[in-house]
Scaffold this active site. Structure first.
Site, PDB file in Angstrom:
ATOM      1  CG  ASP A 107      -1.745   1.195   1.364  1.00 19.96           C
ATOM      2  OD1 ASP A 107      -2.653   1.461   0.529  1.00 19.96           O
ATOM      3  OD2 ASP A 107      -1.727   1.838   2.275  1.00 19.96           O
ATOM      4  CD  GLU A 109      -3.226  -2.017  -1.086  1.00 18.36           C
ATOM      5  OE1 GLU A 109      -3.889  -0.838  -1.580  1.00 18.36           O
ATOM      6  OE2 GLU A 109      -3.482  -2.569  -0.173  1.00 18.36           O
TER       7      GLU A 109
END
Length: 235
Positions: A55, A127
């Site tokens: 992320d 992610e």
């Protein structure tokens, strides 16, 4: 060492264009916390830490690319564009297209409730795989992955975030009625799939499936916007 590994990642490596030095990174990237909890083995770790890292890397790489690509765009618009690009709908669709769900380690309960195709989990996988690529090969292959699958088509991916709103504005501007038709719903109550079709005026446009009516509408709206753009219609 992990004792549950059954996946052959050759297909994934070919699709993403990166060969892992240590495929244990992919084992972790594809392990949902429900599976780790169900197994109760110390050497099985979920993807949560990889997702956390991915992320942060995604935000950096996307910010850097938008900063370079749009030198005159103010900060507020850059922030909005970045948010639209890295939204759940956009990232989950990329993971779905790459077939990430098929490689996911899930608990029996999550499997039965459709976790393998759930947008929130597929978004996490984008992610976590990005985090795995970074840990295995560094920032260059991580950037290549993001550029190839997310930033190569900013216009298309960015409309995921506000697809329904964009289509609504278009219909109002053109004075064409917009509606969404629920074509069918299939599957058991705990794992429904909804099929929705966009109707503009008296014409049917894109049809899409989702595990909620909202997600199906969003996907159908996005496909309709792409179709309208392809026909040189102002959206």
């Amino acid at each position: 060492m992990m004792t549950y590994k059954t996946n052959d990642y050759t297909e994934i490596e070919n699709k993403i264009g990166y060969k892992f030095k240590d495929t244990n990174n992919l084992d972790i990237a594809f392990t949902h916390k429900s599976f780790a909890n169900e197994c109760k083995l110390k050497d099985i770790h979920s993807y949560e830490r990889y997702e956390f890292l991915g992320d942060a890397i995604l935000e950096f790489l996307t910010s850097r690319e938008l900063f370079k690509r749009y030198p005159d765009m103010p900060e507020g618009e850059l922030t909005k564009l970045r948010a639209s690009l890295v939204c759940e709908m956009s990232l989950s669709q990329i993971s779905r297209d790459l077939g990430f769900g098929a490689f996911l380690y899930l608990s029996k309960g999550e499997e039965l409730t459709g976790g393998r195709d759930r947008n929130s989990i597929l978004c996490d996988l984008f992610e976590s795989v990005l985090g795995a690529i970074y840990l295995d090969g560094g920032i260059r292959p991580a950037a290549k992955f993001v550029n190839r699958f997310l930033l190569s088509d900013i216009d298309s991916h960015s409309v995921f975030y506000d697809a329904k709103s964009i289509l609504q504005e278009y219909s109002q501007r053109k004075n064409i009625p917009l509606s969404y038709e629920l074509v069918k719903e299939t599957g058991p109550d705990h794992n429904k799939t909804y099929t929705v079709c966009v109707i503009l005026g008296d014409r049917k446009y894109a049809t899409a499936e989702g595990h909620t009516i909202k997600s199906a509408e969003q996907l159908a709206a996005h496909s309709t916007i792409i179709e309208l753009n392809d026909k040189d219609m102002e959206v």
